[in-house]
Structure formats: C-alpha cells, structure tokens
Scaffold this motif. Structure first.
Motif, mmCIF file in Angstrom:
data_model
loop_
_atom_site.group_PDB
_atom_site.id
_atom_site.type_symbol
_atom_site.label_atom_id
_atom_site.label_comp_id
_atom_site.label_asym_id
_atom_site.label_seq_id
_atom_site.Cartn_x
_atom_site.Cartn_y
_atom_site.Cartn_z
ATOM 1 N N ASP A 243 -10.606 -27.663 14.111
ATOM 2 C CA ASP A 243 -10.286 -29.058 13.442
ATOM 3 C C ASP A 243 -11.634 -29.432 12.759
ATOM 4 O OD1 ASP A 243 -7.578 -28.932 14.183
ATOM 5 O OD2 ASP A 243 -7.927 -30.446 15.871
ATOM 6 N N PHE A 244 -12.868 -29.492 13.518
ATOM 7 C CA PHE A 244 -14.040 -30.143 12.784
ATOM 8 C C PHE A 244 -14.536 -29.291 11.895
ATOM 9 C CE2 PHE A 244 -15.413 -27.569 16.610
ATOM 10 C CZ PHE A 244 -16.291 -27.245 16.116
ATOM 11 N N GLU A 245 -14.100 -27.782 11.444
ATOM 12 C CA GLU A 245 -14.428 -26.923 10.638
ATOM 13 C C GLU A 245 -13.658 -26.942 9.333
ATOM 14 O OE1 GLU A 245 -16.133 -23.114 13.144
ATOM 15 O OE2 GLU A 245 -14.176 -23.486 13.126
ATOM 16 N N LYS A 246 -12.605 -27.809 9.219
ATOM 17 C CA LYS A 246 -12.003 -27.786 8.151
ATOM 18 C C LYS A 246 -12.576 -28.210 6.802
ATOM 19 C CE LYS A 246 -7.438 -28.198 10.731
ATOM 20 N NZ LYS A 246 -6.236 -28.788 10.883
ATOM 21 N N PRO A 247 -13.350 -29.424 6.841
ATOM 22 C CA PRO A 247 -13.998 -29.897 5.657
ATOM 23 C C PRO A 247 -14.910 -28.688 5.038
ATOM 24 C CG PRO A 247 -13.986 -31.504 7.233
ATOM 25 C CD PRO A 247 -13.535 -30.344 8.004
ATOM 26 N N LEU A 248 -15.596 -27.984 6.089
ATOM 27 C CA LEU A 248 -16.511 -26.798 5.537
ATOM 28 C C LEU A 248 -15.653 -25.619 5.043
ATOM 29 C CD1 LEU A 248 -19.086 -25.618 5.437
ATOM 30 C CD2 LEU A 248 -18.805 -24.719 7.891
ATOM 31 N N TYR A 249 -14.549 -25.411 5.633
ATOM 32 C CA TYR A 249 -13.606 -24.327 5.007
ATOM 33 C C TYR A 249 -13.007 -24.725 3.564
ATOM 34 C CZ TYR A 249 -9.868 -21.222 4.565
ATOM 35 O OH TYR A 249 -8.765 -20.243 4.211
ATOM 36 N N GLU A 250 -12.761 -25.905 3.434
ATOM 37 C CA GLU A 250 -12.271 -26.309 2.220
ATOM 38 C C GLU A 250 -13.173 -26.264 0.893
ATOM 39 O OE1 GLU A 250 -10.821 -30.364 2.744
ATOM 40 O OE2 GLU A 250 -9.104 -29.516 4.130
ATOM 41 N N LEU A 251 -14.694 -26.840 1.483
ATOM 42 C CA LEU A 251 -15.742 -26.361 0.642
ATOM 43 C C LEU A 251 -16.169 -25.012 0.223
ATOM 44 C CD1 LEU A 251 -17.313 -28.419 -1.062
ATOM 45 C CD2 LEU A 251 -19.075 -28.276 0.589
ATOM 46 N N GLU A 252 -15.932 -24.102 1.213
ATOM 47 C CA GLU A 252 -16.250 -22.694 1.130
ATOM 48 C C GLU A 252 -15.026 -22.046 0.188
ATOM 49 O OE1 GLU A 252 -18.592 -21.266 5.327
ATOM 50 O OE2 GLU A 252 -16.208 -21.542 5.157
ATOM 51 N N GLN A 253 -13.800 -22.728 0.343
ATOM 52 C CA GLN A 253 -12.709 -22.099 -0.685
ATOM 53 C C GLN A 253 -13.393 -22.443 -2.173
ATOM 54 O OE1 GLN A 253 -9.172 -23.897 1.121
ATOM 55 N NE2 GLN A 253 -8.453 -21.821 1.284
ATOM 56 N N LYS A 254 -13.490 -23.795 -2.195
ATOM 57 C CA LYS A 254 -13.801 -24.248 -3.554
ATOM 58 C C LYS A 254 -15.012 -23.189 -4.144
ATOM 59 C CE LYS A 254 -12.535 -29.023 -3.222
ATOM 60 N NZ LYS A 254 -12.987 -30.269 -3.178
ATOM 61 N N LEU A 255 -15.979 -23.005 -3.168
ATOM 62 C CA LEU A 255 -17.101 -21.911 -3.759
ATOM 63 C C LEU A 255 -16.655 -20.921 -4.066
ATOM 64 C CD1 LEU A 255 -20.211 -21.709 -4.015
ATOM 65 C CD2 LEU A 255 -20.495 -21.411 -1.690
ATOM 66 N N ASP A 256 -15.576 -20.178 -3.350
ATOM 67 C CA ASP A 256 -15.153 -18.609 -3.498
ATOM 68 C C ASP A 256 -14.454 -18.731 -5.155
ATOM 69 O OD1 ASP A 256 -16.339 -17.645 -1.494
ATOM 70 O OD2 ASP A 256 -14.309 -17.747 -0.269
ATOM 71 N N GLU A 257 -13.682 -19.908 -5.188
ATOM 72 C CA GLU A 257 -13.003 -20.092 -6.594
ATOM 73 C C GLU A 257 -13.986 -20.067 -7.740
ATOM 74 O OE1 GLU A 257 -10.471 -23.387 -5.944
ATOM 75 O OE2 GLU A 257 -9.238 -22.634 -4.443
#
Length: 337
Positions: A9-23
């Motif tokens: 759960d606490f990793e979700k903000p990081l995951y979302e930001l990493e997704q934006k970076l990949d995009e």
C-alpha cells in the motif's frame, strides 16, 4: 519500475510516479520533441520519493517487506553464498521436515574475506507458490525439523566446522501432531545444545523471526539481521488478537513490540544490522547476498581462531546481557516513554 503484482500500500505513490516516468520516456522516443529536461526532473522526484518512503518506514511496513513473496529465502542465500551444497535429510527419529533445510557447503570465503570455506548451513524455507508453500508448511517446522537441525549441528561439531543458521519463519507449526511429538521439548533441546556447541555459530535473520520457531535456530555467537527483517516473541497480528481481541491493532502492536533491527541492536538482541537495497532485499537480491556474505565472512574470521572455552563463555555472556537495564534509570523514566 517495480512489479505491481506484489505492490504494498505505501508503495503506490512511488509506483504511480514511476509509471508517469515510463510514459514520458516512451513519448520522448516516439516524438521529435526533446523531453530530456522534464525526464531528468521527474527521475529526481522519483528518487527523492523512493528514499523518503524507504528510509522512514514504520515498524509495520518493515514487517510487510520482510514478508514480501519475492524476498530471497534460505535456499536462495545458500545458492548465492555457497558452492557444493549437500542437503542432509531426516532427524533419525520420525521423518524429514522440509520446513528446515540444511547441509554442508563451501562458503565462498575468498570472495568475502574468510579463510576456511566449509560450513554447516541451515535455515527455514518457505515456498514460492501454493504447492511449495504446502510442501514447506510456510516455513513452520514440526519437532522433527528442530531435531534434524540438532543432528546437523552435532555433526558440524564432530568435524569442527562452523554453523550458519538463517531465520525466516512465522513461527513453529502449531498443529496437534506437533504438540504430540514434543514441539516445546524439541525447541528447548536446541537452545540447550546450541548454548554448548563447541564451534562458532553465526545466526542471520533474513526475513521473519517469530517466537520459539525462530529461536530454535537462533542461539549463536553473532546474531546478524537484515535491515527490513523482524524478530520478536510474537507476530504483530497475534499480539493484537491477544491484547485487543482483534487483528485491527497490528500496527500498534508492531510499534509496542519494537521488533525491527534498529530496535534490537540497541538492546543487544542482535549484534549487527545488514543493510538492504533501497526498497527491500527483493529489489536487488545480488546486493543483498553480497551484504550478507560480507557480514558472515567477517564474523567467521573473528570467531574461527577463538579457543573453545572462550567461545562458549562469550556466547553465554552475550545472552546474559540481553534484557539488562539500570533500575535507577528505569524508575526515573516517565511511564510510557
């Protein structure tokens, strides 16, 4: 980018930001417009958020990381840190418990600065999938598992080889058959035998270290602990259930138990914290194995030439120091501090 299959759960903000970076990286490749400056700024934000999350974890969050299903288990460590591992089976009394694995192996001592390479290495083994978890009983040993470990430790003493144990269990198996075969006696016997084993013992908490299930392999001359592992008399959920009659207070229980490596090194329960990669051992297993190997190698170098009498005296003295406190200081401290 982290795999979202086992996202905490606490990793979700990081995951979302990493997704934006990949995009953004994909967009930069598909279009003529140069987005390098924006990508660099976003990479910096990702790294800052990663460090902020993983360097300020709560105790409960560390428990979650210690239980991560992709975290390296005992056999992973054995494969990475040793050569020519020969697994030994059975307790010569009842059967072979697959929740504990062990045998002689050649520790890659030259790589980690240690001279004598042969060790007896053993530990709790969990499973990766449903079939293996059932086969390994989720790393929860029956009495024959502890008796197998006792047999292997005595064999190591016979050939004058050091013992390395790797702790990773949610506890000893609580079934009726385990009690019928003497679960408590088997753990107590291991505590007794490890206290007087005439060879060096290195203990490493690599994941979960719950109750007597872990302590049955946990008496040693050096107790090391990975940064995001936990080691306690009881799991937070069980503590919450006993004290509050509900699992909803597991985070409060984790805080009260003070079960992290940072907590335990302060009270002499463990001797050294082994650092993990940012994000946990599963993010970079190779770096984790190197850190564990270096810590084991250094401990073996320190203990290898120590006379047996001195080794045993120091081992008992080490455990005698656990729990010591200044009565005057305790009396002066405010309640609940």
């Amino acid at each position: 980018m982290a795999d979202d299959t086992y996202l905490l759960d606490f990793e979700k903000p990081l995951y979302e930001l990493e997704q934006k970076l990949d995009e953004m990286r994909t967009l930069n490749q598909d279009h003529a417009e140069d987005l390098s400056a924006e990508i660099e700024a976003l990479e910096e934000r990702v790294e800052q958020l990663r460090v902020s999350i993983y360097r300020n974890l709560t105790r409960w969050q560390r428990v979650q990381i210690a239980r991560h299903p992709q975290r390296p288990y005992t056999l992973d460590h054995i494969e990475a840190l040793t050569e020519n591992f020969v697994e030994l089976h059975g307790d010569r009394r009842f059967g072979d418990d697959r929740a504990i694995v062990g045998g002689f192996a050649q520790f890659q001592g030259a790589q980690y600065g240690h001279r004598d390479r042969t060790v007896m290495i053993m530990g709790h083994q969990k499973g990766r999938d449903t079939k293996e978890r059932k086969f390994r009983r989720f790393g929860m040993p029956n009495p024959e598992g502890y008796r197998k470990a006792e047999r292997l430790m005595k064999m190591a003493a016979k050939f004058n080889k050091p013992v390395v144990t790797l702790l990773d269990t949610p506890g000893a198996y609580p079934g009726m058959e385990a009690e019928e075969r003497g679960q408590a006696e088997a753990i107590a016997r291991n505590l007794f035998e490890m206290a007087r084993l005439p060879v060096p013992i290195i203990v490493v908490v690599i994941g979960e270290g719950a109750s007597g299930g872990a302590l049955g392999l946990g008496v040693g001359d050096r107790v090391l602990m990975l940064e995001n592992a936990w080691y306690s008399v009881i799991a937070p959920e069980s503590c919450s259930q006993i004290l509050w009659r509900s699992w909803d207070y597991k985070e409060d229980a984790a805080r009260a138990l003070k079960l992290t490596a940072t907590d335990l090194v302060d009270v002499n329960v463990i001797d050294e914290i082994v650092p993990e990669p940012v994000g946990g051992a599963h993010r970079d297993p190779k770096a984790t194995f190197n850190a564990v190997g270096n810590a084991i190698g250094a401990a073996l170098n320190t203990l290898s030439d120590r006379p047996t009498d001195t080794l045993l005296d120091d081992r008992l003295a080490r455990f005698d120091r656990i729990g010591a406190y200044d009565q005057r200081t305790a009396a002066e401290s405010p309640v609940g501090s």
